[in-house]
Design a protein around this motif. Structure first.
Motif, short mmCIF file in Angstrom:
data_model
loop_
_atom_site.label_atom_id
_atom_site.label_comp_id
_atom_site.label_asym_id
_atom_site.label_seq_id
_atom_site.Cartn_x
_atom_site.Cartn_y
_atom_site.Cartn_z
N PRO A 88 0.83 -1.21 0.00
CA PRO A 88 0.00 0.00 0.00
C PRO A 88 0.86 1.26 0.00
O PRO A 88 1.90 1.30 0.64
CB PRO A 88 -0.79 -0.09 1.30
N ALA A 89 0.42 2.24 -0.76
CA ALA A 89 1.15 3.50 -0.81
C ALA A 89 0.16 4.61 -0.47
O ALA A 89 -0.45 5.20 -1.35
CB ALA A 89 1.75 3.70 -2.20
N LEU A 90 0.00 4.84 0.84
CA LEU A 90 -0.90 5.91 1.26
C LEU A 90 -0.12 7.22 1.29
O LEU A 90 1.11 7.23 1.31
CB LEU A 90 -1.44 5.61 2.66
N GLN A 91 -0.86 8.33 1.29
CA GLN A 91 -0.24 9.65 1.53
C GLN A 91 0.02 9.70 3.03
O GLN A 91 -0.92 9.89 3.81
CB GLN A 91 -1.21 10.76 1.15
N LEU A 92 1.28 9.54 3.40
CA LEU A 92 1.57 9.32 4.82
C LEU A 92 1.34 10.54 5.69
O LEU A 92 1.02 10.42 6.87
CB LEU A 92 3.02 8.84 4.98
N ASP A 93 1.48 11.75 5.10
CA ASP A 93 1.29 12.95 5.93
C ASP A 93 -0.17 13.39 5.95
O ASP A 93 -0.54 14.28 6.71
CB ASP A 93 2.21 14.09 5.46
N ALA A 94 -1.01 12.76 5.13
CA ALA A 94 -2.45 13.08 5.15
C ALA A 94 -3.12 12.18 6.18
O ALA A 94 -2.56 11.14 6.58
CB ALA A 94 -3.05 12.85 3.78
N THR A 95 -4.32 12.57 6.62
CA THR A 95 -5.01 11.73 7.59
C THR A 95 -5.58 10.49 6.90
O THR A 95 -5.70 10.45 5.67
CB THR A 95 -6.17 12.47 8.28
N VAL A 96 -5.97 9.54 7.74
CA VAL A 96 -6.60 8.32 7.23
C VAL A 96 -7.86 8.69 6.43
O VAL A 96 -8.08 8.20 5.32
CB VAL A 96 -6.91 7.38 8.42
N LEU A 97 -8.68 9.58 6.99
CA LEU A 97 -9.91 9.98 6.29
C LEU A 97 -9.59 10.63 4.94
O LEU A 97 -10.23 10.33 3.93
CB LEU A 97 -10.73 10.94 7.17
N GLU A 98 -8.59 11.51 4.92
CA GLU A 98 -8.22 12.16 3.65
C GLU A 98 -7.78 11.13 2.62
O GLU A 98 -8.10 11.24 1.44
CB GLU A 98 -7.10 13.20 3.88
N ASN A 99 -7.06 10.11 3.08
CA ASN A 99 -6.65 9.05 2.16
C ASN A 99 -7.86 8.32 1.59
O ASN A 99 -7.92 8.03 0.40
CB ASN A 99 -5.74 8.05 2.88
N VAL A 100 -8.83 8.03 2.44
CA VAL A 100 -10.03 7.32 1.95
C VAL A 100 -10.79 8.22 0.97
O VAL A 100 -11.27 7.75 -0.06
CB VAL A 100 -10.92 6.90 3.14
N LEU A 101 -10.85 9.52 1.28
CA LEU A 101 -11.62 10.44 0.42
C LEU A 101 -11.06 10.52 -1.00
O LEU A 101 -11.80 10.86 -1.93
CB LEU A 101 -11.66 11.84 1.06
N LYS A 159 -3.62 -1.54 4.83
CA LYS A 159 -4.38 -2.34 3.86
C LYS A 159 -5.88 -2.09 4.01
O LYS A 159 -6.60 -2.02 3.03
CB LYS A 159 -4.06 -3.82 4.03
N GLY A 160 -6.32 -1.97 5.26
CA GLY A 160 -7.73 -1.71 5.52
C GLY A 160 -8.13 -0.33 4.99
O GLY A 160 -9.21 -0.17 4.42
N VAL A 161 -7.25 0.65 5.18
CA VAL A 161 -7.54 2.01 4.70
C VAL A 161 -7.63 2.00 3.17
O VAL A 161 -8.53 2.61 2.58
CB VAL A 161 -6.44 3.01 5.17
N GLU A 162 -6.72 1.28 2.53
CA GLU A 162 -6.75 1.20 1.06
C GLU A 162 -8.03 0.56 0.56
O GLU A 162 -8.58 0.97 -0.46
CB GLU A 162 -5.57 0.36 0.57
N LEU A 163 -8.50 -0.46 1.29
CA LEU A 163 -9.74 -1.12 0.88
C LEU A 163 -10.91 -0.13 0.99
O LEU A 163 -11.76 -0.05 0.10
CB LEU A 163 -9.98 -2.37 1.73
N CYS A 164 -10.94 0.64 2.08
CA CYS A 164 -12.00 1.67 2.22
C CYS A 164 -11.91 2.67 1.08
O CYS A 164 -12.93 3.07 0.51
CB CYS A 164 -11.86 2.40 3.55
N ARG A 165 -10.69 3.08 0.73
CA ARG A 165 -10.52 4.04 -0.38
C ARG A 165 -11.07 3.46 -1.68
O ARG A 165 -11.78 4.13 -2.42
CB ARG A 165 -9.03 4.39 -0.54
N ALA A 166 -10.75 2.19 -1.93
CA ALA A 166 -11.24 1.54 -3.16
C ALA A 166 -12.77 1.45 -3.15
O ALA A 166 -13.43 1.73 -4.14
CB ALA A 166 -10.61 0.16 -3.30
N LEU A 167 -13.33 1.08 -1.99
CA LEU A 167 -14.80 0.89 -1.92
C LEU A 167 -15.54 2.21 -2.04
O LEU A 167 -16.68 2.24 -2.55
CB LEU A 167 -15.18 0.18 -0.63
#
Ligand SMILES: Nc1ncnc2c1ncn2[C@@H]1O[C@H](COP(=O)(O)OP(=O)(O)OP(=O)(O)O)[C@@H](O)[C@H]1O
Ligand SMILES: [Mg+2]
Length: 260
Positions: A88-101, A159-167
């Protein structure tokens, strides 16, 4: 009915290295398909071809009947494709919610101009999508992390955050690349339940790459086995697990000879 996803003779070469050779299969709408095979078989490369990150050297890929070879990843997202990544390659300095958005962008109508003008329709749609994002995080038991920077979460939780982003993009076709890697037994059970629930509630077709055979058996309707870039067999998970060619591909010919 058109296949949700259809691959015909997909071939991928890097210089002289043949990564995929004439891979052909269809995925019926609503099915959860497992894509399995030993390390280096070409599973992630195949996902990269479907999601537009790699361009196949030859062959055709259609999503709901539309040819997508040569289509950029952002446009594919608008056509209803979403994926998660093996690493997973999240935006690490952004919040979890911002990543999902980030997964919600494909659902906002208009473009950057109407977004920056903050027209009432856009503001309402944004609010709804934000609520949905929080709902997805809650369901994934990640609600507590919504406002934390992503780099404060463990790899498994990414991985869970990425799945939320995809969904959040409400995909028609969802590609999951090793979603269970690094998860505990309990987390794998939760993941299985989450994917089943999504399939029950949404019009979605899922292709999942996994080495975790428990997950493949529990979740998939069919599997496709890749080995050295070629399609080795297609059938149910049980058929694949008892197929001597598959056993040999995983263990290597010497091991099966030794066992005989
Ligand atoms: N960009 C690239 N350039 C060169 N070779 C590549 C590239 N991407 C993938 N490969 C090669 O393609 C082959 C298949 O790799 P891929 O990552 O698709 O396998 P995989 O089935 O996903 O394996 P794993 O189960 O370990 O994740 C490997 O030999 C890999 O080195
Ligand atoms: Mg891989």
């Amino acid at each position: 009915m058109a296949a949700a996803l259809s691959l015909h003779d997909v071939t991928l070469h890097f210089g002289g290295v043949k990564v995929l050779q004439d891979v052909t299969f269809d995925v019926t709408p609503g099915v959860i398909l497992g894509l399995v095979g030993p390390n280096g078989a070409g599973k992630t490369s195949l996902f990269n071809c479907i999601s537009g990150h790699y361009r196949p050297s030859a062959g055709s890929i259609t999503i709901d009947g539309t040819e997508v070879v040569g289509t950029a990843p952002a446009r594919l997202a608008r056509l209803g494709l979403a994926r998660t990544f093996q690493h997973p390659a999240l935006q690490l300095d952004a919040t979890v919610l911002e990543n999902v958005l980030l997964g919600g962008h494909t659902r906002l109508r208009g473009g950057p101009v109407s977004w920056s003008l903050r027209l009432p329709g856009t503001v309402r749609a944004e609010r709804e999508i934000r609520q949905e994002a929080l709902g997805l995080l809650d369901r994934a038991q990640l609600g507590w992390a919504a406002n934390l920077p992503a780099d404060e979460l463990s790899h498994g939780l990414h991985k869970g955050v990425e799945l939320c982003r995809a969904l959040l993009s409400k995909p028609a076709v969802l590609l999951l690349d090793e979603p269970a890697a690094g998860l505990s037994h309990g987390e794998v059970e939760q993941l299985i339940d989450a994917v089943r629930r999504v399939r029950a509630e949404e019009d979605i077709t899922v292709v999942v790459v996994e080495h975790h055979m428990g997950l493949i058996s529990a979740l998939t309707d069919r599997v496709v086995v890749l080995d050295h870039g070629r399609l080795l067999m297609e059938g149910t998970a049980a058929e694949a697990q008892s197929d001597p060619r598959v056993v040999e591909a995983y263990l290597g010919k010497d091991a099966t000879d030794d066992a005989a």
